[in-house]
Motif scaffolding. Structure first.
Motif, mmCIF file in Angstrom:
data_model
loop_
_atom_site.group_PDB
_atom_site.id
_atom_site.type_symbol
_atom_site.label_atom_id
_atom_site.label_comp_id
_atom_site.label_asym_id
_atom_site.label_seq_id
_atom_site.Cartn_x
_atom_site.Cartn_y
_atom_site.Cartn_z
ATOM 1 N N ARG A 58 35.967 48.239 39.996
ATOM 2 C CA ARG A 58 35.735 47.921 41.381
ATOM 3 C C ARG A 58 36.930 47.514 41.765
ATOM 4 O O ARG A 58 37.912 46.984 41.115
ATOM 5 C CB ARG A 58 34.790 46.855 41.527
ATOM 6 N N ARG A 60 39.481 45.838 45.366
ATOM 7 C CA ARG A 60 39.556 44.963 46.437
ATOM 8 C C ARG A 60 40.671 44.522 46.648
ATOM 9 O O ARG A 60 41.609 44.430 45.647
ATOM 10 C CB ARG A 60 38.230 43.927 46.638
ATOM 11 N N THR A 61 40.948 44.207 47.924
ATOM 12 C CA THR A 61 42.365 43.870 48.459
ATOM 13 C C THR A 61 42.563 42.073 48.180
ATOM 14 O O THR A 61 41.455 41.560 48.439
ATOM 15 C CB THR A 61 42.624 44.013 49.740
ATOM 16 N N THR A 76 41.549 33.109 43.669
ATOM 17 C CA THR A 76 40.227 33.587 44.239
ATOM 18 C C THR A 76 39.117 32.497 43.808
ATOM 19 O O THR A 76 39.465 31.674 43.276
ATOM 20 C CB THR A 76 40.013 35.069 43.804
ATOM 21 N N LYS A 82 34.914 39.643 41.128
ATOM 22 C CA LYS A 82 36.152 39.968 40.216
ATOM 23 C C LYS A 82 36.623 38.731 39.100
ATOM 24 O O LYS A 82 36.819 39.340 37.915
ATOM 25 C CB LYS A 82 37.349 40.004 41.191
ATOM 26 N N SER A 140 30.761 36.405 46.977
ATOM 27 C CA SER A 140 30.166 37.571 46.357
ATOM 28 C C SER A 140 28.558 37.423 46.094
ATOM 29 O O SER A 140 28.126 38.331 45.639
ATOM 30 C CB SER A 140 30.753 37.958 44.831
HETATM 31 C C1 FMN Z 1 44.205 41.678 53.435
HETATM 32 C C2 FMN Z 1 43.147 41.060 52.631
HETATM 33 C C3 FMN Z 1 43.381 39.873 51.836
HETATM 34 C C4 FMN Z 1 42.679 39.232 51.147
HETATM 35 N N1 FMN Z 1 42.817 38.347 50.249
HETATM 36 C C5 FMN Z 1 41.843 37.809 49.318
HETATM 37 C C6 FMN Z 1 42.474 36.683 48.492
HETATM 38 O O1 FMN Z 1 43.837 36.395 48.120
HETATM 39 N N2 FMN Z 1 41.369 36.270 47.612
HETATM 40 C C7 FMN Z 1 40.347 36.711 47.496
HETATM 41 O O2 FMN Z 1 39.286 36.162 46.849
HETATM 42 N N3 FMN Z 1 39.626 37.585 48.459
HETATM 43 C C8 FMN Z 1 40.566 38.094 49.252
HETATM 44 N N4 FMN Z 1 40.217 39.138 50.203
HETATM 45 C C9 FMN Z 1 38.948 39.328 50.209
HETATM 46 C C10 FMN Z 1 38.558 40.531 48.985
HETATM 47 O O3 FMN Z 1 39.287 41.811 49.262
HETATM 48 C C11 FMN Z 1 36.980 40.637 48.564
HETATM 49 O O4 FMN Z 1 36.302 40.782 49.605
HETATM 50 C C12 FMN Z 1 36.616 39.269 47.837
HETATM 51 O O5 FMN Z 1 37.535 38.580 47.182
HETATM 52 C C13 FMN Z 1 35.376 39.698 47.124
HETATM 53 O O6 FMN Z 1 35.756 40.573 46.205
HETATM 54 P P1 FMN Z 1 34.676 40.553 44.836
HETATM 55 O O7 FMN Z 1 33.176 40.451 45.190
HETATM 56 O O8 FMN Z 1 35.053 41.977 44.293
HETATM 57 O O9 FMN Z 1 35.039 39.472 43.838
HETATM 58 C C14 FMN Z 1 41.354 39.852 51.144
HETATM 59 C C15 FMN Z 1 40.936 40.799 51.762
HETATM 60 C C16 FMN Z 1 41.694 41.351 52.550
HETATM 61 C C17 FMN Z 1 41.477 42.700 53.614
#
Ligand code: FMN
Length: 217
Positions: A58, A60-61, A76, A82, A140
């Motif tokens: 998986r 993600r950003t 996070t 994650k 999540s």
């Molecule tokens: C530009 C951008 C920055 C992000 N920064 C973070 C971050 O620093 N930490 C974080 O937990 N999620 C961040 N997210 C959200 C994650 O992409 C993701 O939706 C969230 O961490 C849940 O991911 P998971 O369900 O795979 O753990 C960010 C998303 C974007 C688009």
């Protein structure tokens, strides 16, 4: 969707071993600063790849919040998807794409939770409402609708009104210890430059010196 059929020329600027510092983490810092100077939107954003206990990958950003000789720091929720994946399998990847510069950095390594004091320090540097959000979102997890989510946030805002917000113990930082860092520079005719730094962990848990190699595009 014109972009699907576009063939852009990625330019003549080259990248070879002599252009890069011997320490790829120092080199990464230079490219990050150059991405900032080029006003790339969110230059510290990267795509984090994980593999969970069922071997599902998986991506993600997330945002890079620190980089030094120890590795790449991001923050996070430890109970997010994650977080669960890293607990089961610490092997992760990170992809930085600075597309307007025809540059990409690809990192492979393992993620380690940072010590609590480091997470505390970073949490304390965040705006009050972001701190409150860490309490009001169980990242999540499912929720029935937006109103319920807003309700959780409002409740937490009221609870922490005018008081210092402590760091939840399920929220904090990870550091990616890199064992592979590739610097990619787009070139004309898809003959891109790829310079990769590799090191490994010895049996004694010591990281070897970086070796540098070139990959075909
Ligand atoms: C530009 C951008 C920055 C992000 N920064 C973070 C971050 O620093 N930490 C974080 O937990 N999620 C961040 N997210 C959200 C994650 O992409 C993701 O939706 C969230 O961490 C849940 O991911 P998971 O369900 O795979 O753990 C960010 C998303 C974007 C688009």
């Amino acid at each position: 969707m014109d972009s699907l059929n576009r063939h852009e020329d990625y330019g003549q600027e080259s990248l070879d071993e002599t252009h890069l510092l011997a320490d790829p983490i120092e080199q990464f810092k230079i490219w990050l600063r150059e991405a900032e100077a080029a006003e790339i939107y969110e230059p510290n954003a990267f795509v984090l790849g994980t593999v969970d206990a069922e071997n599902h990958s998986r991506s993600r950003t997330v945002l890079l919040k620190g980089v030094d000789e120890r590795g790449f720091f991001f923050a996070t929720n430890y109970l997010s998807r994650k977080g669960e994946a890293v607990a089961a399998n610490p092997n992760v990847s990170a992809a930085f794409g600075w597309y307007p510069m025809y540059r990409q950095v690809l990192i492979q390594g393992f993620a380690e939770k940072v010590v609590g004091a480091e997470s505390d320090e970073y949490f304390a540097s965040r705006p009050h409402d972001s701190q409150v959000a860490a309490w009001s979102s169980h990242q999540s997890q499912l929720i029935e609708n937006r109103a319920a989510l807003d309700g959780q946030f409002d409740q937490a805002l009221a609870k922490f009104d005018g008081v210092e917000v402590p760091r939840p113990d399920y929220w904090g930082g990870y550091r990616i210890v890199a064992t592979r860092i590739e610097f990619w520079k787009g070139r004309s005719n898809r003959m891109h430059d790829r310079i990769e730094f590799v090191r490994h962990m010895t049996m004694d848990g010591v990281l070897s010196d970086w070796q540098v190699q070139r990959l075909q595009p």
